[in-house]
Motif scaffolding. Structure first.
Motif, PDB file in Angstrom:
ATOM      1  N   HIS A 183       0.590  52.730  -5.516  1.00 43.55           N
ATOM      2  CA  HIS A 183       0.621  53.800  -6.313  1.00 43.55           C
ATOM      3  C   HIS A 183      -0.767  54.389  -6.343  1.00 43.55           C
ATOM      4  O   HIS A 183      -0.879  55.577  -6.623  1.00 43.55           O
ATOM      5  CB  HIS A 183       1.234  53.651  -7.725  1.00 43.55           C
ATOM      6  CG  HIS A 183       2.515  53.117  -7.660  1.00 43.55           C
ATOM      7  ND1 HIS A 183       3.311  52.506  -8.724  1.00 43.55           N
ATOM      8  CD2 HIS A 183       3.529  53.185  -6.613  1.00 43.55           C
ATOM      9  CE1 HIS A 183       4.518  52.262  -8.601  1.00 43.55           C
ATOM     10  NE2 HIS A 183       4.628  52.555  -7.028  1.00 43.55           N
ATOM     11  N   GLU A 184      -1.530  53.475  -6.373  1.00 42.41           N
ATOM     12  CA  GLU A 184      -3.160  54.097  -6.535  1.00 42.41           C
ATOM     13  C   GLU A 184      -3.821  53.928  -5.110  1.00 42.41           C
ATOM     14  O   GLU A 184      -3.303  53.439  -4.225  1.00 42.41           O
ATOM     15  CB  GLU A 184      -3.657  52.956  -7.266  1.00 42.41           C
ATOM     16  CG  GLU A 184      -3.951  51.541  -7.184  1.00 42.41           C
ATOM     17  CD  GLU A 184      -2.447  50.715  -6.706  1.00 42.41           C
ATOM     18  OE1 GLU A 184      -2.815  49.698  -6.025  1.00 42.41           O
ATOM     19  OE2 GLU A 184      -1.838  50.919  -7.385  1.00 42.41           O
ATOM     20  N   ALA A 329      10.125  63.719 -11.446  1.00 44.53           N
ATOM     21  CA  ALA A 329      10.059  62.535 -12.076  1.00 44.53           C
ATOM     22  C   ALA A 329       9.754  61.717 -10.866  1.00 44.53           C
ATOM     23  O   ALA A 329       9.112  60.352 -11.246  1.00 44.53           O
ATOM     24  CB  ALA A 329      11.330  62.017 -12.748  1.00 44.53           C
ATOM     25  N   GLU A 332       5.633  63.034  -9.535  1.00 46.43           N
ATOM     26  CA  GLU A 332       4.307  63.521 -10.382  1.00 46.43           C
ATOM     27  C   GLU A 332       3.566  62.464 -10.846  1.00 46.43           C
ATOM     28  O   GLU A 332       2.247  62.617 -10.869  1.00 46.43           O
ATOM     29  CB  GLU A 332       4.717  64.509 -11.624  1.00 46.43           C
ATOM     30  CG  GLU A 332       5.588  63.499 -12.520  1.00 46.43           C
ATOM     31  CD  GLU A 332       6.183  64.758 -13.686  1.00 46.43           C
ATOM     32  OE1 GLU A 332       5.468  65.974 -13.723  1.00 46.43           O
ATOM     33  OE2 GLU A 332       6.864  64.268 -14.533  1.00 46.43           O
ATOM     34  N   TYR A 333       4.153  61.159 -11.349  1.00 44.49           N
ATOM     35  CA  TYR A 333       3.145  60.261 -11.881  1.00 44.49           C
ATOM     36  C   TYR A 333       2.465  59.495 -10.511  1.00 44.49           C
ATOM     37  O   TYR A 333       1.345  58.946 -10.716  1.00 44.49           O
ATOM     38  CB  TYR A 333       4.188  58.822 -12.176  1.00 44.49           C
ATOM     39  CG  TYR A 333       3.485  57.730 -12.509  1.00 44.49           C
ATOM     40  CD1 TYR A 333       2.732  57.573 -13.583  1.00 44.49           C
ATOM     41  CD2 TYR A 333       3.536  56.595 -11.594  1.00 44.49           C
ATOM     42  CE1 TYR A 333       2.165  56.234 -13.850  1.00 44.49           C
ATOM     43  CE2 TYR A 333       3.117  55.207 -11.896  1.00 44.49           C
ATOM     44  CZ  TYR A 333       2.300  54.998 -12.801  1.00 44.49           C
ATOM     45  OH  TYR A 333       1.703  53.930 -13.038  1.00 44.49           O
ATOM     46  N   TYR A 334       2.863  59.854  -9.273  1.00 46.80           N
ATOM     47  CA  TYR A 334       2.190  59.185  -8.041  1.00 46.80           C
ATOM     48  C   TYR A 334       1.164  60.026  -7.526  1.00 46.80           C
ATOM     49  O   TYR A 334       0.139  59.433  -6.618  1.00 46.80           O
ATOM     50  CB  TYR A 334       3.342  58.467  -7.095  1.00 46.80           C
ATOM     51  CG  TYR A 334       4.260  57.696  -7.821  1.00 46.80           C
ATOM     52  CD1 TYR A 334       4.288  56.247  -7.816  1.00 46.80           C
ATOM     53  CD2 TYR A 334       5.442  58.232  -8.338  1.00 46.80           C
ATOM     54  CE1 TYR A 334       5.060  55.354  -8.271  1.00 46.80           C
ATOM     55  CE2 TYR A 334       6.230  57.365  -8.634  1.00 46.80           C
ATOM     56  CZ  TYR A 334       6.179  56.128  -8.837  1.00 46.80           C
ATOM     57  OH  TYR A 334       7.153  55.335  -9.391  1.00 46.80           O
ATOM     58  N   PRO A 336      -1.664  62.208  -8.340  1.00 46.70           N
ATOM     59  CA  PRO A 336      -2.604  63.156  -9.287  1.00 46.70           C
ATOM     60  C   PRO A 336      -3.240  64.192  -8.724  1.00 46.70           C
ATOM     61  O   PRO A 336      -3.111  64.648  -7.267  1.00 46.70           O
ATOM     62  CB  PRO A 336      -3.451  62.039  -9.671  1.00 46.70           C
ATOM     63  CG  PRO A 336      -3.571  61.142  -8.576  1.00 46.70           C
ATOM     64  CD  PRO A 336      -2.037  61.275  -7.976  1.00 46.70           C
ATOM     65  N   GLN A 342      -1.437  68.365  -4.946  1.00 46.52           N
ATOM     66  CA  GLN A 342      -0.360  67.720  -5.304  1.00 46.52           C
ATOM     67  C   GLN A 342       0.621  68.340  -4.150  1.00 46.52           C
ATOM     68  O   GLN A 342       1.771  67.690  -3.749  1.00 46.52           O
ATOM     69  CB  GLN A 342       0.347  68.160  -6.610  1.00 46.52           C
ATOM     70  CG  GLN A 342      -0.440  67.279  -7.857  1.00 46.52           C
ATOM     71  CD  GLN A 342       0.204  67.567  -9.155  1.00 46.52           C
ATOM     72  OE1 GLN A 342       0.588  68.478  -9.246  1.00 46.52           O
ATOM     73  NE2 GLN A 342       0.137  66.485 -10.054  1.00 46.52           N
TER      74      GLN A 342
END
Length: 431
Positions: A183-184, A329, A332-334, A336, A342
């Protein structure tokens, strides 16, 4: 009872590089590509459903384990692959989907999940109990992970009975890469240490004994460890075998066990070959296949823009992006960053969060329209060359039809061809 997976392990233990590709995708065109690849090479197809795709409630695909089984077997039958060459697996089965719940409730649901997979005839089960549940601290200790894995194995064994259980092969491991890629943004990756891998084995062996199912151990076919292979949105960390020299010897005294490599997506053909040579005999790939699927479908959408009147176009890329923005969902968290960053990530990221949107009714309708539009036309070869040059070359050589569906499936198969080359280096096609 013998499993086709046992032969892979036997050859590995005899010093012969041998592996099998684990296709972790629920998209019918990806599954079709995998089935056709197996039909051509004469091998088995291993297709795995992940716990977020398919669960006892339907997952994000809307499919329960029996539904996924029927999908894969139906595609195999349509493509002329006999069912004895189809292996069904469950990936990351455990409490991951219910981490917000208390441990006991999450594990109750996880046991029901594994039981549903076993009842549906899945014969390769990856147990992932590495994620903490509500109120727990990360990382979980080996003994907690192993005890939960033993509970899940007991659930599977009790569901199918002794005869059915003999067909099941299990995969364990506590250093499990994040499902679907990091994810990061990745920094330096460090392989699992040999000491940690030995501890994982020992704790699982103890847990099985405590649950009275230590006889299962010969059917624990693989250990998941981190070989320092991973990808994030923009970067791939390639395998470096000099970093795993000590780790590679951990299973020397385990005659029925090999390593399973997760997150091998986007590795070079050379890196995949090295992994198999170094005893990572199961190579899992998922986002890398749907990434190739998106490449092919968007290439066809670009061809469509040249050939089809504006009012009749599928506008597939636009439809996908509109649905991703409407239901953010899954991404968007993944992803940035600003609006432009995006947008690029939604379409082109290695982590391919776009793959969650293929089952969306609007997206599925646009995909079908795209394929139907182009199936009604003869795609000019120069236009095909501009957008799918490898498929163009095969069409020119008479190896491939220019039908849009065939072009998409073949582009996905290009990924699988690298995996087959790594897993079957002595196959006549590759020598």
């Amino acid at each position: 009872m013998q499993s086709p997976l046992d032969e892979v392990i036997r050859r590995q233990k005899a010093g012969r590089p041998q592996g099998i590709t684990s296709v972790c995708s629920a998209h019918p065109l990806v599954i079709e590509a995998a089935v056709l690849q197996a039909r051509e090479t004469g091998g088995h197809v291993l297709v795995e459903a992940t716990s977020n795709q398919v669960d006892q409630y339907g997952g994000y695909t809307g499919m329960r384990p029996a539904d996924f089984r029927d999908l894969v077997r139906g595609i195999a039958a349509d493509c002329g692959l006999t069912l004895d060459r189809v292996i069904l697996g469950g990936d990351h089965l455990g409490p991951n989907r219910w981490r917000a719940l208390a441990p006991d409730e999450a594990m109750e649901r996880a046991c029901a999940l594994v039981a549903a997979y076993a009842a549906a005839g899945f014969t390769k089960i990856h147990l992932d109990c590495s994620f903490p549940c509500a109120g727990e601290s990360a990382p979980l200790t080996d003994d907690v992970v192993a005890e939960r894995a033993a509970r899940l194995i007991r659930a599977a064994e009790d569901t199918v009975g002794p005869e059915g259980a003999e067909r099941i092969r299990y995969v364990i491991g506590t250093e499990v890469p994040t499902p679907g890629g990091a994810h990061e943004t990745l920094g330096a990756l460090v392989p699992t240490t040999a000491r940690a891998a030995h501890a994982t084995l020992e704790q699982h062996r103890k847990a099985l004994a405590l649950h009275g199912i230590d006889g299962v151990w010969p059917r624990v076919m693989a250990l998941v460890v981190q070989p320092a292979v991973e990808f994030d949105h923009l970067r791939v960390v390639d395998y470096r075998r000099e970093l795993t020299e000590e780790l590679r010897g951990v299973l020397d005294d385990e005659p029925t066990m090999v390593f399973e490599a997760h997150s091998t997506d986007y590795q070079t053909a050379e890196a995949l070959t090295a992994l198999v040579e170094d005893h990572w005999a199961v190579l899992k790939v998922g986002p890398g296949l749907t990434f190739a699927l998106r490449e092919a479908l968007f290439a066809l959408a670009a061809i469509e823009e040249e050939l089809v009147p504006t009012a009749d176009r599928s506008r597939l890329p636009e439809v996908v992006d509109r649905r991703m923005l409407a239901e953010p969902a899954m991404w968007e968290y993944y992803y940035p960053g600003g609006v432009a960053e995006q947008r690029l990530a939604r379409r082109y990221s290695y982590s391919d969060r776009l793959r969650y949107y293929w089952p969306d009714p609007e997206v599925a309708k646009a995909q079908a329209r795209l394929l139907d539009n182009l199936a009604a036309l003869d795609i000019p070869l120069p236009l095909l060359s501009a957008h799918l040059p490898i498929q163009y070359a095969r069409v020119r050589r008479g190896e491939l039809s220019a039908r849009p569906r065939d072009l998409v499936v073949d582009h996905v198969r290009d990924v699988l061809r690298d995996y087959d080359h790594a897993c079957n280096p002595n196959h006549k096609e590759y020598v």
